[in-house]
Design a protein around this motif. Structure first.
Motif, PDB file in Angstrom:
ATOM      1  N   THR A 151       0.861  -1.183   0.000  1.00  0.00           N
ATOM      2  CA  THR A 151       0.000   0.000   0.000  1.00  0.00           C
ATOM      3  C   THR A 151       0.893   1.226   0.000  1.00  0.00           C
ATOM      4  N   LEU A 152       0.778   2.058  -1.049  1.00  0.00           N
ATOM      5  CA  LEU A 152       1.680   3.184  -1.234  1.00  0.00           C
ATOM      6  C   LEU A 152       0.888   4.457  -1.488  1.00  0.00           C
ATOM      7  N   PRO A 153       1.478   5.626  -1.202  1.00  0.00           N
ATOM      8  CA  PRO A 153       0.789   6.893  -1.461  1.00  0.00           C
ATOM      9  C   PRO A 153       0.654   7.156  -2.958  1.00  0.00           C
ATOM     10  N   VAL A 154      -0.489   7.713  -3.353  1.00  0.00           N
ATOM     11  CA  VAL A 154      -0.733   7.986  -4.762  1.00  0.00           C
ATOM     12  C   VAL A 154       0.264   9.002  -5.306  1.00  0.00           C
ATOM     13  N   SER A 155       0.588  10.008  -4.517  1.00  0.00           N
ATOM     14  CA  SER A 155       1.499  11.052  -4.980  1.00  0.00           C
ATOM     15  C   SER A 155       2.944  10.575  -5.045  1.00  0.00           C
ATOM     16  N   GLY A 156       3.256   9.440  -4.428  1.00  0.00           N
ATOM     17  CA  GLY A 156       4.607   8.887  -4.483  1.00  0.00           C
ATOM     18  C   GLY A 156       5.588   9.646  -3.612  1.00  0.00           C
ATOM     19  N   TRP A 157       6.804   9.149  -3.572  1.00  0.00           N
ATOM     20  CA  TRP A 157       7.856   9.775  -2.786  1.00  0.00           C
ATOM     21  C   TRP A 157       8.813  10.517  -3.715  1.00  0.00           C
ATOM     22  N   PRO A 158       9.468  11.556  -3.215  1.00  0.00           N
ATOM     23  CA  PRO A 158      10.454  12.256  -4.066  1.00  0.00           C
ATOM     24  C   PRO A 158      11.554  11.303  -4.520  1.00  0.00           C
ATOM     25  N   LEU A 159      11.944  11.424  -5.791  1.00  0.00           N
ATOM     26  CA  LEU A 159      12.951  10.546  -6.359  1.00  0.00           C
ATOM     27  C   LEU A 159      14.290  11.277  -6.469  1.00  0.00           C
ATOM     28  N   ASN A 160      15.342  10.568  -6.153  1.00  0.00           N
ATOM     29  CA  ASN A 160      16.682  11.120  -6.307  1.00  0.00           C
ATOM     30  C   ASN A 160      17.146  10.823  -7.726  1.00  0.00           C
ATOM     31  N   PRO A 161      17.317  11.844  -8.564  1.00  0.00           N
ATOM     32  CA  PRO A 161      17.703  11.591  -9.962  1.00  0.00           C
ATOM     33  C   PRO A 161      19.045  10.891 -10.103  1.00  0.00           C
ATOM     34  N   VAL A 162      19.875  10.957  -9.057  1.00  0.00           N
ATOM     35  CA  VAL A 162      21.186  10.307  -9.128  1.00  0.00           C
ATOM     36  C   VAL A 162      21.026   8.792  -9.255  1.00  0.00           C
ATOM     37  N   TYR A 163      19.963   8.253  -8.651  1.00  0.00           N
ATOM     38  CA  TYR A 163      19.769   6.799  -8.642  1.00  0.00           C
ATOM     39  C   TYR A 163      18.906   6.318  -9.803  1.00  0.00           C
ATOM     40  N   ARG A 164      18.503   7.219 -10.684  1.00  0.00           N
ATOM     41  CA  ARG A 164      17.669   6.813 -11.811  1.00  0.00           C
ATOM     42  C   ARG A 164      18.519   6.097 -12.858  1.00  0.00           C
ATOM     43  N   GLU A 165      18.001   5.014 -13.383  1.00  0.00           N
ATOM     44  CA  GLU A 165      18.711   4.292 -14.431  1.00  0.00           C
ATOM     45  C   GLU A 165      18.714   5.129 -15.703  1.00  0.00           C
ATOM     46  N   PRO A 166      19.847   5.239 -16.384  1.00  0.00           N
ATOM     47  CA  PRO A 166      19.911   6.027 -17.627  1.00  0.00           C
ATOM     48  C   PRO A 166      18.943   5.470 -18.664  1.00  0.00           C
ATOM     49  N   PRO A 167      18.166   6.335 -19.298  1.00  0.00           N
ATOM     50  CA  PRO A 167      17.233   5.855 -20.333  1.00  0.00           C
ATOM     51  C   PRO A 167      17.992   5.303 -21.533  1.00  0.00           C
ATOM     52  N   GLN A 168      17.660   4.079 -21.913  1.00  0.00           N
ATOM     53  CA  GLN A 168      18.383   3.416 -22.993  1.00  0.00           C
ATOM     54  C   GLN A 168      17.472   2.760 -24.016  1.00  0.00           C
ATOM     55  N   GLU A 169      16.230   2.447 -23.632  1.00  0.00           N
ATOM     56  CA  GLU A 169      15.355   1.696 -24.515  1.00  0.00           C
ATOM     57  C   GLU A 169      14.310   2.617 -25.142  1.00  0.00           C
ATOM     58  N   PRO A 170      14.421   2.930 -26.427  1.00  0.00           N
ATOM     59  CA  PRO A 170      13.444   3.813 -27.073  1.00  0.00           C
ATOM     60  C   PRO A 170      12.089   3.128 -27.225  1.00  0.00           C
ATOM     61  N   VAL A 171      11.052   3.935 -27.194  1.00  0.00           N
ATOM     62  CA  VAL A 171       9.692   3.459 -27.413  1.00  0.00           C
ATOM     63  C   VAL A 171       9.200   4.041 -28.728  1.00  0.00           C
ATOM     64  N   LEU A 172       8.782   3.175 -29.652  1.00  0.00           N
ATOM     65  CA  LEU A 172       8.263   3.606 -30.936  1.00  0.00           C
ATOM     66  C   LEU A 172       6.752   3.711 -30.857  1.00  0.00           C
ATOM     67  N   THR A 173       6.249   4.903 -31.130  1.00  0.00           N
ATOM     68  CA  THR A 173       4.812   5.155 -31.000  1.00  0.00           C
ATOM     69  C   THR A 173       4.055   4.933 -32.302  1.00  0.00           C
ATOM     70  N   GLY A 174       4.762   4.904 -33.424  1.00  0.00           N
ATOM     71  CA  GLY A 174       4.090   4.827 -34.711  1.00  0.00           C
ATOM     72  C   GLY A 174       3.688   6.187 -35.237  1.00  0.00           C
ATOM     73  N   ILE A 175       3.956   7.231 -34.479  1.00  0.00           N
ATOM     74  CA  ILE A 175       3.697   8.606 -34.916  1.00  0.00           C
ATOM     75  C   ILE A 175       5.050   9.185 -35.332  1.00  0.00           C
ATOM     76  N   SER A 176       5.258   9.401 -36.628  1.00  0.00           N
ATOM     77  CA  SER A 176       6.593   9.729 -37.145  1.00  0.00           C
ATOM     78  C   SER A 176       7.168  10.997 -36.539  1.00  0.00           C
ATOM     79  N   VAL A 177       6.354  12.036 -36.308  1.00  0.00           N
ATOM     80  CA  VAL A 177       6.887  13.286 -35.778  1.00  0.00           C
ATOM     81  C   VAL A 177       7.382  13.111 -34.346  1.00  0.00           C
ATOM     82  N   ILE A 178       6.749  12.238 -33.579  1.00  0.00           N
ATOM     83  CA  ILE A 178       7.199  11.968 -32.212  1.00  0.00           C
ATOM     84  C   ILE A 178       8.440  11.096 -32.232  1.00  0.00           C
ATOM     85  N   ASP A 179       8.411  10.025 -33.016  1.00  0.00           N
ATOM     86  CA  ASP A 179       9.543   9.100 -33.056  1.00  0.00           C
ATOM     87  C   ASP A 179      10.794   9.760 -33.623  1.00  0.00           C
TER      88      ASP A 179
END
Length: 242
Positions: free
Chosen positions: A135-163
């Protein structure tokens, strides 16, 4: 006195006495009936002590109906709440407020996949209540950006201008703001339904605010058709038409 660092709500027993911790189960039973004002979705209560910002509250009405709210502001002994279901049909007398002593919490876990809920985590799809492993709070806890995993996996939306120009990655949020008359809902639903990431399965959470019930039904139907309802979760806050 407000305890913002621990799970206890503090109350004073006598003038000058030390604050006595009050368990949450007891705090939720104490009701306040001094409602000063109802203004749009806001409720102002007086004579309040030991209540903090973003605290969840239950509003009991005559006849047994219950509504819910969140504390937006505390000014001395006044607390301003946003009533999540609106204040329609409410009167100053006959209202009792019970503060929970903590922000809104919901159960979380894999059982949410394929489900549709409102902003309080209550199912809108006719299914049973969702149970989770924590059971967790909806608003969540503050995140430390230092511990965030570097984004590496792109997501393809099928919308060319976004991709091509604003490529998304797994774990990223994609806010879509628009004005009436534009197909923003169709675009958001299409992205949620057809996004892929390197051929691997991943989950999509579709969160919306201010949608009509017809819009919510449209999103749910489209996602169920395209994704078979197994890898997405929708959280919606309906718009109240006045």
């Amino acid at each position: 006195m407000t305890d913002q660092d621990g799970p206890m709500a503090n109350r004073r027993t006598a003038e000058g006495a030390e604050p006595v911790p009050l368990p949450l189960s007891f705090a939720a039973r104490i009701s306040h009936g001094d409602v000063r004002e109802l203004r749009g979705p806001l409720l102002v209560a007086g004579g309040i002590e030991g209540v903090g910002w973003d605290e969840f509250a239950t509003v009991d009405m005559e006849g047994g109906e219950r509504r819910h709210g969140l504390v937006l502001e505390v000014d001395q002994d006044l607390a301003t709440l946003q009533v999540l279901e609106s204040t329609d049909g409410m009167a100053l007398d006959g209202i009792r407020i019970r503060f929970e002593g903590r922000p809104l919490h919901i159960q979380v876990g894999t059982d949410w996949l394929g489900r549709v809920c409102n902003g309080r985590g209550e199912p809108l799809d006719g299914g049973p209540p969702v149970t989770g492993t924590a059971t967790l709070p909806v608003s969540g806890w503050p995140l430390n950006p230092v511990y965030r995993e570097p984004p590496q996996e792109p997501v393809l939306t099928g919308i060319s201008v976004i991709d091509g120009l604003t490529t998304l990655v797994r774990g990223q949020k994609l806010p879509i703001f628009s004005v009436p008359g534009l197909p923003h809902l169709t675009l958001a639903t299409q992205i949620a339904a057809q996004a892929t990431s390197g051929g691997k399965s991943f989950r999509v959470v579709f969160a919306a605010m201010g949608l009509t019930h017809a819009d919510i039904a449209y999103v749910r139907d489209r996602l169920e058709e395209r994704s078979a309802g197994e890898s997405w979760c929708s959280c919606s806050t309906p718009l109240t038409i006045r």
